[in-house]
Write a protein that holds these residues in place. Sequence first.
Motif, mmCIF file in Angstrom:
data_model
loop_
_atom_site.group_PDB
_atom_site.id
_atom_site.type_symbol
_atom_site.label_atom_id
_atom_site.label_comp_id
_atom_site.label_asym_id
_atom_site.label_seq_id
_atom_site.Cartn_x
_atom_site.Cartn_y
_atom_site.Cartn_z
ATOM 1 N N ALA A 152 40.031 23.384 39.003
ATOM 2 C CA ALA A 152 41.014 24.159 38.038
ATOM 3 C C ALA A 152 40.124 24.915 36.890
ATOM 4 N N TYR A 153 38.901 24.263 36.538
ATOM 5 C CA TYR A 153 38.115 25.046 35.608
ATOM 6 C C TYR A 153 37.604 26.189 36.261
ATOM 7 N N LYS A 154 37.047 26.084 37.508
ATOM 8 C CA LYS A 154 36.631 27.275 38.288
ATOM 9 C C LYS A 154 37.374 28.270 38.402
ATOM 10 N N SER A 155 38.625 27.899 39.062
ATOM 11 C CA SER A 155 39.597 28.899 39.437
ATOM 12 C C SER A 155 40.180 29.649 38.389
ATOM 13 N N GLN A 156 40.290 29.110 37.057
ATOM 14 C CA GLN A 156 40.566 29.740 35.847
ATOM 15 C C GLN A 156 39.307 30.910 35.630
ATOM 16 N N ARG A 157 38.349 30.741 35.659
ATOM 17 C CA ARG A 157 37.158 31.515 35.274
ATOM 18 C C ARG A 157 37.087 32.740 36.268
ATOM 19 N N TYR A 158 37.363 32.312 37.653
ATOM 20 C CA TYR A 158 37.142 33.076 38.860
ATOM 21 C C TYR A 158 38.425 34.391 38.466
ATOM 22 N N ARG A 159 39.642 33.637 37.910
ATOM 23 C CA ARG A 159 40.709 34.804 37.611
ATOM 24 C C ARG A 159 40.341 35.537 36.844
ATOM 25 N N TRP A 160 39.761 35.092 35.696
ATOM 26 C CA TRP A 160 39.378 35.946 34.588
ATOM 27 C C TRP A 160 38.362 37.153 35.113
ATOM 28 N N ALA A 161 37.294 36.574 35.840
ATOM 29 C CA ALA A 161 36.349 37.578 36.089
ATOM 30 C C ALA A 161 37.149 38.645 37.231
ATOM 31 N N PHE A 162 37.960 38.254 38.030
ATOM 32 C CA PHE A 162 38.388 39.268 38.926
ATOM 33 C C PHE A 162 39.301 40.173 38.334
ATOM 34 N N GLY A 163 40.137 39.555 37.171
ATOM 35 C CA GLY A 163 40.996 40.403 36.444
ATOM 36 C C GLY A 163 40.306 41.593 35.784
ATOM 37 N N ALA A 164 39.134 41.135 35.025
ATOM 38 C CA ALA A 164 38.432 41.877 34.407
ATOM 39 C C ALA A 164 37.915 43.133 35.369
ATOM 40 N N MET A 165 37.647 43.066 36.355
ATOM 41 C CA MET A 165 37.133 43.827 37.387
ATOM 42 C C MET A 165 38.314 44.821 37.680
ATOM 43 N N GLN A 166 39.354 44.358 38.030
ATOM 44 C CA GLN A 166 40.635 45.129 38.234
ATOM 45 C C GLN A 166 40.924 45.888 36.966
ATOM 46 N N ILE A 167 40.892 45.637 35.736
ATOM 47 C CA ILE A 167 40.867 46.602 34.629
ATOM 48 C C ILE A 167 39.996 47.367 34.500
ATOM 49 N N LEU A 168 38.559 46.946 34.670
ATOM 50 C CA LEU A 168 37.491 47.879 34.645
ATOM 51 C C LEU A 168 37.797 48.946 35.615
ATOM 52 N N LYS A 169 38.159 49.073 36.952
ATOM 53 C CA LYS A 169 38.212 49.812 37.817
ATOM 54 C C LYS A 169 39.275 50.797 37.430
ATOM 55 N N VAL A 182 35.417 44.942 45.049
ATOM 56 C CA VAL A 182 35.810 45.368 46.302
ATOM 57 C C VAL A 182 37.313 45.224 46.695
ATOM 58 N N LYS A 183 37.924 44.278 46.079
ATOM 59 C CA LYS A 183 39.477 44.078 46.445
ATOM 60 C C LYS A 183 40.131 44.563 45.493
ATOM 61 N N ARG A 184 41.574 45.042 45.784
ATOM 62 C CA ARG A 184 42.587 45.780 44.956
ATOM 63 C C ARG A 184 43.427 44.599 44.430
ATOM 64 N N LYS A 185 43.797 43.478 45.041
ATOM 65 C CA LYS A 185 44.904 42.647 44.543
ATOM 66 C C LYS A 185 44.073 41.318 44.731
ATOM 67 N N GLY A 186 44.591 40.601 43.621
ATOM 68 C CA GLY A 186 44.289 39.223 43.710
ATOM 69 C C GLY A 186 45.444 38.058 43.437
ATOM 70 N N GLU A 187 45.330 36.997 43.506
ATOM 71 C CA GLU A 187 46.324 35.868 43.457
ATOM 72 C C GLU A 187 46.229 35.152 42.262
ATOM 73 N N PHE A 188 47.281 35.144 41.491
ATOM 74 C CA PHE A 188 47.270 34.524 40.145
ATOM 75 C C PHE A 188 47.401 32.986 40.639
ATOM 76 N N VAL A 189 46.452 32.195 40.404
ATOM 77 C CA VAL A 189 46.495 30.762 40.327
ATOM 78 C C VAL A 189 46.583 29.991 39.066
ATOM 79 N N ARG A 190 47.720 29.138 39.106
ATOM 80 C CA ARG A 190 47.997 28.521 37.966
ATOM 81 C C ARG A 190 46.750 27.500 37.493
ATOM 82 N N THR A 191 46.583 27.350 36.448
ATOM 83 C CA THR A 191 45.436 26.488 35.857
ATOM 84 C C THR A 191 46.182 25.093 35.809
#
Length: 530
Positions: A314-331, A445-454
């Motif tokens: 859960a700890y990893k998936s939360q930080r992965y989601r934040w990093a993935f979402g940050a790149m979505q926002i950056l793009k 490289v990806k456009r969409k990500g899945e929101f995984v509950r922490t």
Amino acid sequence: MLLFARYFERFRMRGRLFFLALMQLAAGLITWSVTVPFAFYLNPIDWAMLAILFPAQLAILAVLLINGFEFVEVLWHRRWQRHFPLLDALPPERQPFVSIHLACYNEPPEMVIATLDSLAALDYAHFEVLVIDNNTKDEAVWKPVEAHCVELGERFRFFHLAPWPGFKAGALNYGLQQTDARAEVVAVIDADYVVRPDWLSRLCGYFENPKVAVVQCPQAHRDFEHNMFRRMTAWEFDGFFRIGMHHRNERNAIIQHGTMTMVRRSALERDGGWSEWTICEDAELGLRLMHAGYDLVYVDEVMGQGLTPADFTAYKSQRYRWAFGAMQILKARWGWMTQPGPLTPGQRFHFLTGWFSWFADALHLVFTLMALIWTALMLLFPQYFSLPLKLFLIPVLSFFVAKAVLGIWLYRKRVPCSWRDTLMAAIASMGLSHAIARGIWLGLVKRKGEFVRTAKQRRLRDRPSAFASVREELFMVIGLAIAIVGMVLLFGSKYEESKLWVAILVAQSIPYLAALIGAWLAHREGERVG
């Protein structure tokens, strides 16, 4: 350098001197790197290594200067320019109506009920609570929450949505449609947070300033003291809110978070609600509101506490989601951050460079893989591939040391925890490096990500193995260990370059070892809280 010294006179002299020394070091290292080909004979292999390490050095220096600026400002500022304390409670007739939105999915009912009970105890005259349960299939999970809302009275309304798109943002947008017409402020809270009775009363006064769109409190945690894994993650989270948020708040550039946050309703609706195209809808909303010209207020006071992630997965998936979402926002908002416009230079600086440490994790993965490949080539074909010159290696190794020293020094000054907790928080932070790197690269490289509950509680009958969540990190540790042993057997301690190369391989293995330690502690400690 002189411009920096003059512009930041509000820093203490030793802080300005420290950062000027960093700038001088960076300039000297770049100059030296450029002149290396003219001072030494380089064979084709050396040229190849220079081509790899020179961009790496530029990236390292950029990260070091950005971290150094944060270090200097947080440690040696004379006073915060934007300091927001708790306010005296407004009289009831001046209190804005607040609609509190709690979006949840498949959460343990007793945990959500504890949150609702804390909201029922709020010392505030005008508020409602909307619980939006989206896509929970098991009625045994959401029905008790619905029943408890009925018990708490008409202020509490429950909505079960199935099926419903848009993840958390979709649920919050539905809640916005159901919000009482009287509401001027929308507050968002996670399902595991227990709030102080004065949460609303001590903060809503900030909305009397029409320029304020967001009032944000830090994420904080409870019931972690006697669980070593939960304890290390709690203190790791705490660092950002004690350090990074203050640094960003100085230039009205905070990261809005999806809990303990309050938003002016008119600004939220006028700007299109919560974005459903990103899995970090909270940070994206904050950026949009800054772009619209609003102020965001950060009040560093613990007004509510939640639970830490239940396990390392859960700890990893939360930080992965934040990093993935940050790149979505950056793009999506690249133009906002790179071109003059409504965002101030300080806001653009923070939203471009604030993720540099995560980019460093992404580059760490790349350079670790390259180091493994280079080591394999040296071991298999020593007649063709040789050790890099030590002049290339010393700056890289020095960066690892400098970053660790600055980080621990700042933590000891700003975060009220023991030395042991500081070191354990550092292990927790480093253990996320691989998850962040994956989030960065896939987010680019990806456009969409899945929101995984922490998950804050797992309730697993059959616990997975201790290292099930860190298989990739385990493979990296094994690969680096083989590389280190091979280097020692082939070169021994005959050359300075071989010892430096082994030291770099050891340094590169630390984040992966930290992940193994975190996963093992999570497995050993289990889900107990308290």
